[in-house]
Design a protein around this motif. Sequence first.
Motif, mmCIF file in Angstrom:
data_model
loop_
_atom_site.group_PDB
_atom_site.id
_atom_site.type_symbol
_atom_site.label_atom_id
_atom_site.label_comp_id
_atom_site.label_asym_id
_atom_site.label_seq_id
_atom_site.Cartn_x
_atom_site.Cartn_y
_atom_site.Cartn_z
ATOM 1 N N MET A 191 -9.941 10.709 -15.083
ATOM 2 C CA MET A 191 -8.963 10.553 -16.164
ATOM 3 C C MET A 191 -9.184 9.212 -16.844
ATOM 4 O O MET A 191 -9.593 8.243 -16.206
ATOM 5 C CB MET A 191 -7.530 10.631 -15.612
ATOM 6 N N THR A 192 -8.912 9.150 -18.127
ATOM 7 C CA THR A 192 -9.055 7.897 -18.857
ATOM 8 C C THR A 192 -7.925 6.950 -18.469
ATOM 9 O O THR A 192 -6.753 7.326 -18.503
ATOM 10 C CB THR A 192 -9.037 8.145 -20.368
ATOM 11 N N LEU A 193 -8.284 5.748 -18.093
ATOM 12 C CA LEU A 193 -7.309 4.713 -17.786
ATOM 13 C C LEU A 193 -7.043 3.907 -19.053
ATOM 14 O O LEU A 193 -7.976 3.464 -19.732
ATOM 15 C CB LEU A 193 -7.833 3.799 -16.677
ATOM 16 N N GLU A 194 -5.765 3.735 -19.366
ATOM 17 C CA GLU A 194 -5.369 3.016 -20.568
ATOM 18 C C GLU A 194 -4.989 1.575 -20.231
ATOM 19 O O GLU A 194 -4.641 1.270 -19.083
ATOM 20 C CB GLU A 194 -4.184 3.719 -21.234
ATOM 21 N N PRO A 195 -5.021 0.673 -21.199
ATOM 22 C CA PRO A 195 -4.587 -0.699 -20.953
ATOM 23 C C PRO A 195 -3.176 -0.739 -20.377
ATOM 24 O O PRO A 195 -2.276 -0.058 -20.866
ATOM 25 C CB PRO A 195 -4.635 -1.335 -22.350
ATOM 26 N N GLY A 196 -3.007 -1.523 -19.332
ATOM 27 C CA GLY A 196 -1.706 -1.634 -18.688
ATOM 28 C C GLY A 196 -1.485 -0.664 -17.550
ATOM 29 O O GLY A 196 -0.512 -0.792 -16.792
ATOM 30 N N ASP A 197 -2.365 0.332 -17.408
ATOM 31 C CA ASP A 197 -2.230 1.260 -16.283
ATOM 32 C C ASP A 197 -2.355 0.503 -14.966
ATOM 33 O O ASP A 197 -3.048 -0.519 -14.876
ATOM 34 C CB ASP A 197 -3.293 2.356 -16.353
ATOM 35 N N ILE A 198 -1.697 1.035 -13.944
ATOM 36 C CA ILE A 198 -1.656 0.382 -12.641
ATOM 37 C C ILE A 198 -2.336 1.265 -11.609
ATOM 38 O O ILE A 198 -2.052 2.457 -11.515
ATOM 39 C CB ILE A 198 -0.200 0.114 -12.210
ATOM 40 N N ILE A 199 -3.252 0.658 -10.849
ATOM 41 C CA ILE A 199 -3.822 1.317 -9.673
ATOM 42 C C ILE A 199 -3.317 0.573 -8.449
ATOM 43 O O ILE A 199 -3.570 -0.629 -8.294
ATOM 44 C CB ILE A 199 -5.359 1.311 -9.687
ATOM 45 N N SER A 200 -2.578 1.275 -7.579
ATOM 46 C CA SER A 200 -2.088 0.659 -6.353
ATOM 47 C C SER A 200 -2.968 1.126 -5.208
ATOM 48 O O SER A 200 -3.151 2.327 -4.997
ATOM 49 C CB SER A 200 -0.622 1.041 -6.118
ATOM 50 N N THR A 201 -3.538 0.176 -4.462
ATOM 51 C CA THR A 201 -4.716 0.453 -3.646
ATOM 52 C C THR A 201 -4.436 0.994 -2.246
ATOM 53 O O THR A 201 -5.367 1.244 -1.486
ATOM 54 C CB THR A 201 -5.579 -0.815 -3.522
ATOM 55 N N GLY A 202 -3.156 1.202 -1.888
ATOM 56 C CA GLY A 202 -2.844 1.750 -0.581
ATOM 57 C C GLY A 202 -2.225 0.724 0.346
ATOM 58 O O GLY A 202 -2.271 -0.482 0.090
ATOM 59 N N THR A 203 -1.657 1.215 1.435
ATOM 60 C CA THR A 203 -0.910 0.349 2.352
ATOM 61 C C THR A 203 -1.499 0.418 3.760
ATOM 62 O O THR A 203 -2.048 1.448 4.158
ATOM 63 C CB THR A 203 0.583 0.750 2.372
ATOM 64 N N PRO A 204 -1.398 -0.685 4.517
ATOM 65 C CA PRO A 204 -1.899 -0.677 5.895
ATOM 66 C C PRO A 204 -0.878 -0.092 6.873
ATOM 67 O O PRO A 204 0.186 0.393 6.471
ATOM 68 C CB PRO A 204 -2.133 -2.162 6.165
ATOM 69 N N GLU A 205 -1.216 -0.156 8.157
ATOM 70 C CA GLU A 205 -0.326 0.358 9.195
ATOM 71 C C GLU A 205 0.936 -0.508 9.308
ATOM 72 O O GLU A 205 0.985 -1.620 8.809
ATOM 73 C CB GLU A 205 -1.039 0.391 10.552
ATOM 74 N N GLY A 206 1.945 0.062 9.982
ATOM 75 C CA GLY A 206 3.166 -0.696 10.239
ATOM 76 C C GLY A 206 4.374 -0.195 9.482
ATOM 77 O O GLY A 206 5.384 -0.900 9.386
ATOM 78 N N ILE A 207 4.297 1.016 8.931
ATOM 79 C CA ILE A 207 5.442 1.515 8.174
ATOM 80 C C ILE A 207 6.651 1.713 9.098
ATOM 81 O O ILE A 207 6.516 2.128 10.241
ATOM 82 C CB ILE A 207 5.106 2.839 7.447
ATOM 83 N N ALA A 208 7.815 1.376 8.563
ATOM 84 C CA ALA A 208 9.074 1.503 9.307
ATOM 85 C C ALA A 208 10.199 1.553 8.294
ATOM 86 O O ALA A 208 10.064 1.059 7.161
ATOM 87 C CB ALA A 208 9.257 0.332 10.269
ATOM 88 N N PRO A 209 11.339 2.140 8.650
ATOM 89 C CA PRO A 209 12.403 2.363 7.658
ATOM 90 C C PRO A 209 13.174 1.111 7.277
ATOM 91 O O PRO A 209 13.234 0.137 8.028
ATOM 92 C CB PRO A 209 13.319 3.377 8.366
ATOM 93 N N ILE A 210 13.757 1.167 6.088
ATOM 94 C CA ILE A 210 14.692 0.139 5.626
ATOM 95 C C ILE A 210 16.063 0.762 5.463
ATOM 96 O O ILE A 210 16.198 1.979 5.294
ATOM 97 C CB ILE A 210 14.237 -0.499 4.290
ATOM 98 N N LEU A 211 17.084 -0.094 5.501
ATOM 99 C CA LEU A 211 18.469 0.353 5.440
ATOM 100 C C LEU A 211 19.231 -0.480 4.424
ATOM 101 O O LEU A 211 18.839 -1.620 4.117
ATOM 102 C CB LEU A 211 19.128 0.217 6.817
ATOM 103 N N PRO A 212 20.315 0.059 3.871
ATOM 104 C CA PRO A 212 21.131 -0.740 2.959
ATOM 105 C C PRO A 212 21.535 -2.080 3.597
ATOM 106 O O PRO A 212 21.903 -2.130 4.776
ATOM 107 C CB PRO A 212 22.356 0.161 2.727
#
Length: 300
Positions: free
Chosen positions: A256-277
């Motif tokens: 797909m054509t990427l336009e100026p200002g488009d964002i590529i987020s490169t992924g996350t490492p291990e360690g995911i855990a929940p958040i609460l209010p």
Amino acid sequence: MKIVSYDGICGTRIGIETDKGIVDFSAAFQLYNMVEKEQIFPMMTDILELIYGGYFDVDVFADVLIFLERHSFVDRYIVREKIKLNPPITNPSKIVALGLNYSSHAKESGREAPKEPVIFCKATSSIIGPEDKIVIKPGIGRVDPEVELAVIIGRRAKNVKKEDAGHYIAGYTVLNDVSAREMQSEDFKLNNPWFRSKSLDTFCPIGPCITLPDEISPLDEIDLEIKVNGETRQKSNTKQLIFKVPELIEYISGLMTLEPGDIISTGTPEGIAPILPGDIVEATVERIGTLTNYVRLAEE
């Protein structure tokens, strides 16, 4: 060099972070063009507009700072009042995110490391900025934050070779890929896409700035970390990325054509855990800064 968007007493402005403080680039750039170029130039207050205009460039920012120094104008353009940082990009044409781009995260998710990039999109309406609230809807179930290095595209990119990828990067920022985990798990079971679990309102904090390519290059090995209430949840380095930034730009721009200002987020490492209010989430990427957000429960 680091660039921010902020709201001050004069409204929305683009700022340059310096050792002396934040310089009001929007006003300074207008004066610079009037004096140096003898042009009546509209005040530019939107970073995306600056990128599209071809002015979001290290040399442009440097020339304006040199101009201010030469005329002893710097102090006049330092922002003294209290400001609110905005998301550096508020309305890109798309946010393309990477799934399972750290093998350790794939393992903790019970999946194999992918043989080609796994991409999905987040809705642009999910973007919020520094100090803004991540709002969790009642009954949504588990919600996880995910710290990621994000790339801002600087010019139209189509079928880019990885060797040339650096020429298409405007800069880098921090993105917190907030995810409704139970909703995502339900979609996995039904072989549905991840879009809804990743795109709820407020589920894409970005900021606090854009660091320009004079401080970060596409293959740099950069530390990233997320803390919740001061406790480290995720801690890794981009050297652990399965698919590096140049490969991602080549792969995605081939689809797909990427336009100026488009964002590529490169992924996350291990360690995911929940958040609460009530939680405070701090996502940090080396050479960029810390993106802080507060978790709240939506009012029914």
